[in-house]
Design a protein around this motif. Structure first.
Motif, short mmCIF file in Angstrom:
data_model
loop_
_atom_site.label_atom_id
_atom_site.label_comp_id
_atom_site.label_asym_id
_atom_site.label_seq_id
_atom_site.Cartn_x
_atom_site.Cartn_y
_atom_site.Cartn_z
N GLY A 202 0.79 -1.23 0.00
CA GLY A 202 0.00 0.00 0.00
C GLY A 202 0.81 1.26 0.00
N ALA A 203 2.11 1.21 0.38
CA ALA A 203 2.92 2.43 0.26
C ALA A 203 3.18 2.61 -1.22
N ARG A 204 2.56 3.62 -1.80
CA ARG A 204 2.71 3.79 -3.26
C ARG A 204 4.10 4.33 -3.58
N THR A 205 4.75 3.71 -4.54
CA THR A 205 6.03 4.23 -5.00
C THR A 205 5.74 5.46 -5.85
N PHE A 206 6.79 6.25 -6.15
CA PHE A 206 6.56 7.43 -6.97
C PHE A 206 6.01 7.05 -8.34
N ASP A 207 6.49 5.94 -8.94
CA ASP A 207 5.98 5.51 -10.25
C ASP A 207 4.48 5.19 -10.19
N GLU A 208 4.08 4.57 -9.10
CA GLU A 208 2.65 4.23 -8.95
C GLU A 208 1.79 5.49 -8.80
N ILE A 209 2.33 6.47 -8.10
CA ILE A 209 1.60 7.74 -7.94
C ILE A 209 1.51 8.43 -9.30
N LYS A 210 2.61 8.44 -10.04
CA LYS A 210 2.67 9.03 -11.38
C LYS A 210 1.61 8.40 -12.29
N ALA A 211 1.55 7.07 -12.23
CA ALA A 211 0.59 6.34 -13.08
C ALA A 211 -0.84 6.70 -12.71
N ALA A 212 -1.09 6.91 -11.40
CA ALA A 212 -2.45 7.26 -10.94
C ALA A 212 -2.77 8.72 -11.27
N GLY A 213 -1.74 9.58 -11.28
CA GLY A 213 -1.94 10.99 -11.65
C GLY A 213 -2.24 11.94 -10.51
N THR A 214 -2.60 11.40 -9.34
CA THR A 214 -2.94 12.26 -8.20
C THR A 214 -2.15 11.83 -6.97
N SER B 295 11.55 6.42 -3.17
CA SER B 295 11.26 7.08 -4.45
C SER B 295 10.40 8.32 -4.23
N VAL B 296 9.52 8.27 -3.23
CA VAL B 296 8.67 9.44 -2.93
C VAL B 296 9.51 10.53 -2.25
N THR B 297 10.34 10.15 -1.28
CA THR B 297 11.20 11.13 -0.60
C THR B 297 12.10 11.84 -1.62
N GLU B 298 12.70 11.06 -2.53
CA GLU B 298 13.59 11.65 -3.54
C GLU B 298 12.84 12.60 -4.47
N ALA B 299 11.62 12.20 -4.86
CA ALA B 299 10.81 13.06 -5.75
C ALA B 299 10.49 14.38 -5.03
N LEU B 300 10.13 14.30 -3.75
CA LEU B 300 9.81 15.51 -2.98
C LEU B 300 11.03 16.41 -2.85
N ASN B 301 12.18 15.81 -2.56
CA ASN B 301 13.42 16.59 -2.42
C ASN B 301 13.78 17.28 -3.73
N GLY B 302 13.62 16.56 -4.83
CA GLY B 302 13.93 17.13 -6.16
C GLY B 302 13.03 18.30 -6.47
N ALA B 303 11.73 18.12 -6.22
CA ALA B 303 10.76 19.18 -6.54
C ALA B 303 10.94 20.38 -5.61
N LEU B 304 11.27 20.13 -4.33
CA LEU B 304 11.51 21.23 -3.39
C LEU B 304 12.73 22.05 -3.86
N ALA B 305 13.79 21.36 -4.26
CA ALA B 305 14.98 22.05 -4.77
C ALA B 305 14.62 22.86 -6.02
N ASP B 306 13.78 22.30 -6.87
CA ASP B 306 13.38 22.99 -8.10
C ASP B 306 12.59 24.27 -7.80
#
Ligand code: LYS
Length: 250
Positions: free
Chosen positions: A18-30, A217-228
């Motif tokens: 149930g912990a969605r990976t970043f790819d799974e969240i991407k596929a869901a779109g929300t 994968s979610v923590t890394e995505a958040l860190n990347g987007a925060l830096a951006d």
């Protein structure tokens, strides 16, 4: 024996599934983001609209990641449990990074830096030492509570919401309140007739987003987007809107 092993296996599965990976969240779109909705100016309701610094930062991060957002609001002291149960993908709700929390969840890079401040209505209650023998209001489940508990002689009074804690100070049923220094400024502005005495910072803290343990994968995505959003000026713009200054950890 076999049955017990099976049962244990099933339990472990339900705990980790149930912990969605970043790819799974991407596929869901929300992406599902949780916050408290009662900690102005960070996350609060303006009528029926959820808003605030962290809500706008969460929205900007999701936009960078190409995701829609579903916001969920929960009492502060149930947010970390909700993250561990995968009820949402992460929480952005002013959680200070600390060892106790890091045992059960992961933290992103910090999205602001702040401190817990002593506030009273008396010029004689401004320092940690002056809290000795005093009734001090804090919200449950917070770093304000754990830090106030360390101060000698304090009579700690806990409240479900930070807004209840400040209300107690205003009503005079407690002698002091410890809360975020930016929340304190906001309360002061909202209640100009109160004889506020802003005291010392009891402690400093770095505030970060909360992700389920190991969901890298979610923590890394958040860190990347925060830096951006820090790099492209979006963060500074939102920060100036709420605080008149850049509250990032520089
Ligand atoms: N920064 C504090 C903590 O980490 C308070 C968070 C928000 C409380 N409404 O516990």
């Amino acid at each position: 024996m076999k049955k017990t092993a099976l049962l244990l296996g099933a339990l472990l599965l339900t705990a980790t599934a149930g912990a969605r990976t970043f790819d799974e969240i991407k596929a869901a779109g929300t992406i599902k983001i949780a916050t408290e909705g009662a900690f102005k100016p960070f996350n609060y309701f303006e009528g029926k609209k959820l808003t605030g610094f962290e809500v706008e930062i969460g929205d900007a991060i999701a936009k960078k990641l190409g995701l829609k957002v579903q916001w969920i609001t929960q009492p502060f002291d149930s947010l970390i449990i909700g993250v561990t149960q995968n009820r949402y993908d992460f929480a952005i709700a002013s959680h200070g990074i600390n060892e106790e929390r890091a045992k059960v969840v992961d933290f992103s890079d910090p999205h602001y830096c702040t401190g817990g401040q002593i506030v009273s209505k008396s010029p004689n209650i401004k320092t940690a030492a002056q809290l000795n023998g005093k009734r001090v209001a804090v919200q449950v489940g917070t770093s304000y509570l754990s830090n106030v508990q360390k101060v000698k002689g304090v009579k700690v009074k806990t409240f479900p919401k930070d807004t209840d804690a400040v209300a107690a100070l205003i009503a005079g049923t407690v002698d002091a309140w410890v809360s975020d220094k930016f929340v304190v400024l906001d309360a002061k502005k909202a209640n100009p007739k109160v004889k506020w005495q802003l005291g010392d910072l009891l402690f400093k803290e770095e505030i970060a987003m909360v992700v389920n343990k190991g969901n890298d994968s979610v923590t890394e995505a958040l860190n990347g987007a925060l830096a951006d959003i820090i790099k492209d000026g979006t963060y500074a713009k939102i920060s100036k809107k709420y605080f008149g200054t850049d509250v990032s950890c520089k």
